[in-house]
Design an enzyme around this catalytic site. Structure first.
Site, PDB file in Angstrom:
ATOM      1  CG  ASP A   1     -42.734 107.094  78.903  1.00  0.00           C
ATOM      2  OD1 ASP A   1     -43.066 108.091  79.554  1.00  0.00           O
ATOM      3  OD2 ASP A   1     -42.515 107.115  77.674  1.00  0.00           O
TER       4      ASP A   1
ATOM      5  CG  ASP B   1     -46.639 111.380  76.370  1.00  0.00           C
ATOM      6  OD1 ASP B   1     -47.651 111.709  75.746  1.00  0.00           O
ATOM      7  OD2 ASP B   1     -46.415 111.722  77.552  1.00  0.00           O
TER       8      ASP B   1
END
Length: 455
Positions: free
Chosen positions: A16, A18
């Site tokens: 991922d 953020d």
């Protein structure tokens, strides 16, 4: 299942973006997110300007793992068995008596054990990541205002305005059009809000690549924002690191939807193009689904069942769906463990006397990964025993999910970047202690607790 987990045994390593690869400066990013919503509510929806005034103390309300009941405006903290440990109406914490009257010892009305319970529905919302948390404080203050203005209002209908605020600030075209407050401010001063990846992490990514691992980046951020973040934290050649980049992945649907429901799309100048019937080669794509991605990974590795590990910070969007739907190994980035490091390092004898601090240094926003005084630990809570008996330690629903769906949990990627790729991590499993999968240390609140070995 083997007791240990090693990156060396994985064929594919996915990330991922953020709050996983890209760490944010939380005391700066949280007020920006809060203000982006508050300004919208005040200017576009006519809410009271009082929402714009936030004190540093107000931030103590923020705690990951809380649920907001959208109908009655109550925030709750759940035990692993679904009972309510603490609750507030808006920002006002309930007394033990009020809590008992409202919830008793029963399961919360919306609770369904484990997989049956989604994190977002029309009736409640779980706050499980640092993009969400400033919204918890805002919603709690909205409930305070509406309760005060409408003489003890009992039911609420403000959520549609929050959703409109999300759309205004974060819609797909917002970055390009400089809509709202959030994107223009990040563009203006990225160094204020973002932490560059340490050299150790950059070297580690190259090490994975050189070891023949396929690297994936799967983010729900749109391509233009993803590019800004990655260029800032990794450098302009970041795309060379990743075999496949997927933006606007719309997780958790990326993992749970059928290919026909969520096909991959190509991108041209950050605009989504036609839907693809399958994923045939590495590259940069938008939307998509884990089924078609896994078919591509079989081709790329030449293996019928390539082993994938995915790093993420959100239980709702990353860890639960990657494990539950795709059966991937999962590494949870849990910044609460970083908060523990801060607490461990702040010994009383080392703290600076008040008179030595800068004369005009105002109070700072509490880092969101430090335990809340109002809500207590993300991992545990104590429940009052009967008269003349001790309070007992209870695990939270959040703690239970960490151990159920994560292979391991770490404070940051940096925490493992200098370990050899064949380092054997002890994984979470029913046969190990409840804290076995935390690296490098268990949560501070649990580090000395013998009951964890047996409960």
């Amino acid at each position: 299942m083997a007791q240990h987990f090693s990156l060396a045994a994985c064929d594919v390593v996915g990330f991922d973006l953020d709050h996983t690869l890209c760490r944010y400066n939380l005391p700066e990013s949280a007020p920006l997110i809060y203000n982006s919503f508050a300004q919208f509510l005040v200017k576009e929806r006519g809410y009271d300007k009082e929402l714009l005034n936030v004190t540093p103390e107000d931030w103590d309300f923020c705690c990951k793992g809380l649920a907001l009941d959208l109908e009655d405006g109550n925030f709750i903290k759940l035990a692993d068995n679904g009972t309510v440990l603490r609750a507030s109406h808006g920002t006002k914490m309930m007394t033990a008596e009020a809590l008992s009257a409202a919830y008793g010892k029963e399961e919360w009305k919306h609770f369904v054990s484990d997989t049956g319970m989604v994190c977002r529905s029309g009736k409640y919302y779980f706050y499980d990541n640092y993009f969400d948390l400033p919204g918890a404080l805002l919603c709690a203050r909205v409930v305070d205002l509406l309760t005060k203005q409408n003489n003890g209002q009992k039911t609420f209908d403000f959520w549609k305005d929050i959703v409109a605020g999300i759309q205004h600030n974060y819609k797909m075209s917002a970055f390009k059009e400089n809509c709202g407050m959030y994107f223009p401010e990040i563009k203006r001063d990225p160094g204020r809000y973002l932490h560059r990846c340490p050299e150790s992490v950059k070297k580690w990514l190259h090490q994975l690549k050189n070891a023949g691992k396929i690297l994936l980046l799967i983010t729900s951020s749109h391509s233009d924002y993803c590019r800004l973040l990655c260029e800032y934290i990794l450098g302009n050649d970041f795309a060379d690191l990743f075999d496949v980049v997927i933006t606007n992945a719309l997780k958790p649907g990326f993992f749970s939807h059928l290919p026909s429901q969520r096909p991959f799309r190509t991108l041209e100048n950050d605009e989504e193009q036609e839907a693809l019937p399958s994923l045939d080669k590495p590259g940069w794509y938008s939307q998509g689904n884990a089924v078609h991605l896994y078919e591509l990974l079989k081709k790329m590795t030449g293996k019928p069942e390539p082993k994938v590990v995915y790093f993420g910070d959100s239980m709702h969007s990353d860890i639960f769906p990657a494990r539950h739907y795709s059966h991937w190994e999962t590494v949870l980035i849990l910044e609460e463990l970083r908060g523990d490091e801060v607490v461990r390092s702040q010994r009383p004898e080392e703290s600076e006397p008040l008179e030595k601090k800068g004369k005009y240094e105002g109070p700072k926003v509490k880092p969101l990964n430090i335990s809340s005084k109002k809500w207590g630990s993300y991992f545990t809570d104590s429940v009052s025993g009967l008269e003349n008996t001790e309070d007992s330690l209870v695990f939270t629903w959040s703690f239970k999910r960490v151990g159920t769906y994560s292979t391991i949990a770490i404070p940051s990627i940096e925490a493992i970047a200098e370990l050899p790729l064949d380092y054997k991590f002890t994984r979470f499993s029913s046969s190990n202690s409840k804290t076995a999968g935390y690296y490098p240390k268990p949560p501070l609140v649990l580090s000395n607790d013998e009951m964890l070995k047996t409960k």
